[in-house]
Design a protein around this motif. Structure first.
Motif, PDB file in Angstrom:
ATOM      1  N   UNK A 171       0.830  -1.211   0.000  1.00 19.16           N
ATOM      2  CA  UNK A 171       0.000   0.000   0.000  1.00 19.16           C
ATOM      3  C   UNK A 171       0.862   1.257   0.000  1.00 19.16           C
ATOM      4  N   UNK A 172       0.433   2.264  -0.738  1.00 18.14           N
ATOM      5  CA  UNK A 172       1.199   3.501  -0.834  1.00 18.14           C
ATOM      6  C   UNK A 172       1.042   4.384   0.389  1.00 18.14           C
ATOM      7  N   UNK A 173       0.041   4.110   1.208  1.00 13.11           N
ATOM      8  CA  UNK A 173      -0.265   4.977   2.339  1.00 13.11           C
ATOM      9  C   UNK A 173      -1.314   6.023   2.010  1.00 13.11           C
ATOM     10  N   UNK A 174      -1.682   6.137   0.738  1.00 15.53           N
ATOM     11  CA  UNK A 174      -2.760   7.044   0.365  1.00 15.53           C
ATOM     12  C   UNK A 174      -4.097   6.472   0.826  1.00 15.53           C
ATOM     13  N   UNK A 175      -5.074   7.322   1.104  1.00 14.15           N
ATOM     14  CA  UNK A 175      -6.376   6.817   1.539  1.00 14.15           C
ATOM     15  C   UNK A 175      -7.016   5.939   0.462  1.00 14.15           C
ATOM     16  N   UNK A 176      -7.726   4.928   0.912  1.00 10.06           N
ATOM     17  CA  UNK A 176      -8.464   4.075  -0.019  1.00 10.06           C
ATOM     18  C   UNK A 176      -9.616   4.862  -0.636  1.00 10.06           C
ATOM     19  N   UNK A 177      -9.951   4.525  -1.877  1.00  7.81           N
ATOM     20  CA  UNK A 177     -11.117   5.092  -2.540  1.00  7.81           C
ATOM     21  C   UNK A 177     -12.319   4.217  -2.196  1.00  7.81           C
ATOM     22  N   UNK A 178     -13.431   4.830  -1.823  1.00  6.28           N
ATOM     23  CA  UNK A 178     -14.607   4.073  -1.405  1.00  6.28           C
ATOM     24  C   UNK A 178     -15.821   4.497  -2.219  1.00  6.28           C
ATOM     25  N   UNK A 179     -16.880   3.722  -2.083  1.00  2.14           N
ATOM     26  CA  UNK A 179     -18.112   4.049  -2.792  1.00  2.14           C
ATOM     27  C   UNK A 179     -18.798   5.292  -2.235  1.00  2.14           C
ATOM     28  N   UNK A 180     -18.333   5.785  -1.093  1.00  3.76           N
ATOM     29  CA  UNK A 180     -18.909   7.014  -0.543  1.00  3.76           C
ATOM     30  C   UNK A 180     -18.758   8.181  -1.515  1.00  3.76           C
ATOM     31  N   UNK A 181     -17.680   8.149  -2.310  1.00  7.70           N
ATOM     32  CA  UNK A 181     -17.450   9.236  -3.248  1.00  7.70           C
ATOM     33  C   UNK A 181     -17.808   8.881  -4.674  1.00  7.70           C
ATOM     34  N   UNK A 182     -18.595   7.825  -4.866  1.00 12.18           N
ATOM     35  CA  UNK A 182     -18.919   7.357  -6.204  1.00 12.18           C
ATOM     36  C   UNK A 182     -19.954   8.233  -6.885  1.00 12.18           C
ATOM     37  N   UNK A 183     -19.905   8.258  -8.188  1.00 19.96           N
ATOM     38  CA  UNK A 183     -20.941   8.883  -9.014  1.00 19.96           C
ATOM     39  C   UNK A 183     -22.122   7.920  -9.065  1.00 19.96           C
ATOM     40  N   UNK A 184     -23.284   8.362  -8.616  1.00 18.19           N
ATOM     41  CA  UNK A 184     -24.463   7.490  -8.561  1.00 18.19           C
ATOM     42  C   UNK A 184     -25.574   8.009  -9.471  1.00 18.19           C
ATOM     43  N   UNK A 185     -25.162   8.577 -10.613  1.00 18.45           N
ATOM     44  CA  UNK A 185     -26.160   9.003 -11.587  1.00 18.45           C
ATOM     45  C   UNK A 185     -27.022   7.823 -12.024  1.00 18.45           C
ATOM     46  N   UNK A 186     -26.418   6.660 -12.140  1.00 20.57           N
ATOM     47  CA  UNK A 186     -27.147   5.411 -12.358  1.00 20.57           C
ATOM     48  C   UNK A 186     -27.196   4.691 -11.017  1.00 20.57           C
ATOM     49  N   UNK A 187     -28.339   4.650 -10.353  1.00 22.33           N
ATOM     50  CA  UNK A 187     -28.410   4.059  -9.008  1.00 22.33           C
ATOM     51  C   UNK A 187     -27.979   2.597  -8.959  1.00 22.33           C
ATOM     52  N   UNK A 188     -28.065   1.896 -10.076  1.00 15.01           N
ATOM     53  CA  UNK A 188     -27.707   0.480 -10.085  1.00 15.01           C
ATOM     54  C   UNK A 188     -26.212   0.253 -10.251  1.00 15.01           C
ATOM     55  N   UNK A 189     -25.475   1.311 -10.565  1.00  9.87           N
ATOM     56  CA  UNK A 189     -24.050   1.146 -10.823  1.00  9.87           C
ATOM     57  C   UNK A 189     -23.264   2.354 -10.343  1.00  9.87           C
ATOM     58  N   UNK A 190     -22.779   2.337  -9.102  1.00  6.54           N
ATOM     59  CA  UNK A 190     -21.901   3.422  -8.652  1.00  6.54           C
ATOM     60  C   UNK A 190     -20.584   3.380  -9.420  1.00  6.54           C
ATOM     61  N   UNK A 191     -20.062   4.555  -9.744  1.00  7.17           N
ATOM     62  CA  UNK A 191     -18.847   4.650 -10.550  1.00  7.17           C
ATOM     63  C   UNK A 191     -17.826   5.511  -9.826  1.00  7.17           C
ATOM     64  N   UNK A 192     -16.626   4.975  -9.682  1.00  5.41           N
ATOM     65  CA  UNK A 192     -15.499   5.743  -9.158  1.00  5.41           C
ATOM     66  C   UNK A 192     -14.794   6.389 -10.346  1.00  5.41           C
ATOM     67  N   UNK A 193     -14.741   7.705 -10.356  1.00  9.29           N
ATOM     68  CA  UNK A 193     -14.242   8.435 -11.502  1.00  9.29           C
ATOM     69  C   UNK A 193     -12.746   8.752 -11.385  1.00  9.29           C
ATOM     70  N   UNK A 194     -12.090   8.721 -12.552  1.00  3.26           N
ATOM     71  CA  UNK A 194     -10.722   9.236 -12.733  1.00  3.26           C
ATOM     72  C   UNK A 194      -9.724   8.600 -11.770  1.00  3.26           C
ATOM     73  N   UNK A 195      -9.717   7.282 -11.726  1.00  7.05           N
ATOM     74  CA  UNK A 195      -8.699   6.570 -10.961  1.00  7.05           C
ATOM     75  C   UNK A 195      -7.427   6.464 -11.784  1.00  7.05           C
ATOM     76  N   UNK A 196      -6.288   6.481 -11.116  1.00  8.00           N
ATOM     77  CA  UNK A 196      -5.035   6.273 -11.829  1.00  8.00           C
ATOM     78  C   UNK A 196      -4.892   4.784 -12.160  1.00  8.00           C
ATOM     79  N   UNK A 197      -3.930   4.415 -12.995  1.00  4.10           N
ATOM     80  CA  UNK A 197      -3.867   3.043 -13.485  1.00  4.10           C
ATOM     81  C   UNK A 197      -3.718   1.966 -12.415  1.00  4.10           C
TER      82      UNK A 197
END
Length: 300
Positions: free
Chosen positions: A215-241
Motif C-alpha cells: 500500500x502507498x499509504x494514500x487513503x483508499x477510494x470508497x463508494x462514498x465518493x462514487x458517481x451514482x447518476x445510475x443508481x444500479x451502478x456506482x462509478x469511481x471516476x478518474x482513478x489512476x492506473x
C-alpha cells in the motif's frame, strides 16, 4: 497475498537504494585515446512513481528495478554489432555492452514489461521526433548513441520505464445469488440476479506501489465518493492506473462474496489469503471499466 508478479505476468519489483532522479544521459570520455572496439554502453533500469509524466522524471521518486525491458543496441543503418540485453554483462539492474567499435548506435526495445508503455533516456536524441517523451517497443523507435572520440566511448545511461498518464472510471454492479451458490470462475450462469448496491456493503479500493506491491499509504477510494447518476451502478471516476487492492465488507447475513470482471482492460485476481483482490488496469480507452460483485448466501 500474491505478488504483483502473479497478478500481471511479472509485476513485482525489487526495491533497491534510491538513486538520483535526474539521470540525464552522459558519455564519459576516456582520459587516453581509445581504439575502435573499446567502447561500452551501460544502462541502469529505473522506475518512478506511477503515472509520472516524462517531464516530471527529474522531480519523481525513482528507484532501480528488476523489471527488465528487451533492450538491444546496434549500429544505425547497417544493423551491425547487434547485441540484445541477454548478451550484456548483468549486475543487478545494470547491464553493460563492451567491446563496441566506433559508430552511431541505436538503443531500442523489443518489448516493454507489462504495466509500462515506454522507456525513456533523458538527454539523448532519437530516431523519431519527441525522444523526450520516451519510445515504445518498436523497430522504428530508439535513442541514438554516438560512439567516437568526439562524443566519448564510455556511455552510462539511466533507462526509465514509464507508463502513459491516463485515468479510468471503475463501475460496480451487484448481484445476489441463490442460497448455496459458491464462488466460481464464471458466475454468469448460476442464477444470480441484479440488485441495487446494498447500503451495508462497503468497498475499498486501495492504491498499491507499482514497485513493491505494498500500500502507498494514500487513503483508499470508497463508494462514498462514487458517481451514482445510475443508481444500479456506482462509478469511481478518474482513478489512476494502479495497481490496486479491492476489498469488501459485507453484511453479517451474507455467506461471502465474489468479484469478477469480463472487461478486457481489467485483471482481477483473488489474493492467496482470500481477504481481497488484486486489480491491474491496461491503458485502453473506452467507457467505464466494470466490476461485478456477487453476494453469496449460506445454503438453506
Amino acid at each position: 497475498m500474491p505478488s504483483i508478479t502473479a497478478l500481471i505476468l511479472a509485476l513485482v519489483l525489487g526495491l533497491a537504494s534510491l538513486i538520483p532522479a535526474q539521470g540525464v544521459a552522459r558519455a564519459a570520455a576516456s582520459t587516453t585515446p581509445a581504439e575502435a572496439g573499446n567502447g561500452s554502453i551501460t544502462v541502469r533500469i529505473v522506475t518512478c512513481d506511477p503515472a509520472t509524466p516524462p517531464s516530471g522524471i527529474a522531480r519523481a521518486h525513482c528507484t532501480p528495478t528488476d523489471r527488465i525491458p528487451g533492450l538491444q543496441v546496434f549500429e544505425l543503418g547497417s544493423g551491425a554489432n547487434l547485441h540484445d540485453i541477454n548478451e550484456a554483462d548483468a549486475r543487478g539492474n545494470t547491464f553493460t555492452w563492451s567491446g563496441l567499435p566506433d559508430g552511431n548506435y541505436v538503443l531500442n526495445a523489443r518489448d516493454i514489461p507489462v504495466g509500462f508503455d515506454r522507456f525513456l533516456v533523458p538527454g539523448l536524441n532519437g530516431l523519431n521526433p519527441s525522444p523526450e517523451n520516451g519510445f515504445t517497443a518498436s523497430p522504428n523507435e530508439g535513442y541514438l548513441i554516438p560512439m567516437d572520440s568526439e562524443h566519448g566511448r564510455t556511455w552510462s545511461l539511466n533507462v526509465y520505464l514509464i507508463r502513459d498518464n491516463f485515468a479510468f472510471d471503475l463501475g460496480f454492479r451487484f448481484w445476489r445469488c441463490p442460497a448455496g451458490v459458491t464462488a466460481q470462475p464464471d458466475m454468469t450462469r448460476l442464477g444470480c440476479k441484479p440488485i441495487l448496491p446494498p447500503d451495508d456493503f462497503a468497498i475499498d479500493v486501495t492504491p498499491l506501489d507499482l514497485n513493491s506491491g505494498d500500500p502507498t499509504g494514500e487513503p483508499a477510494v470508497t463508494l462514498d465518493g462514487a458517481d451514482r447518476a445510475d443508481p444500479s451502478r456506482p462509478v469511481l471516476r478518474s482513478l489512476r492506473p494502479g495497481p490496486w487492492r479491492l476489498s469488501g465488507t459485507p453484511s453479517e447475513d451474507l455467506f461471502g462474496f465474489a468479484m469478477r470482471s469480463s472487461d478486457p482492460r481489467l485483471l482481477v485476481v483473488l489474493e492467496e489469503d482470500r481477504s481481497g483482490y488484486m486489480l491491474a488496469v491496461a491503458p485502453r480507452p473506452g467507457g467505464v471499466a466494470q466490476i461485478d460483485v456477487y453476494l453469496l448466501t449460506a445454503p438453506e
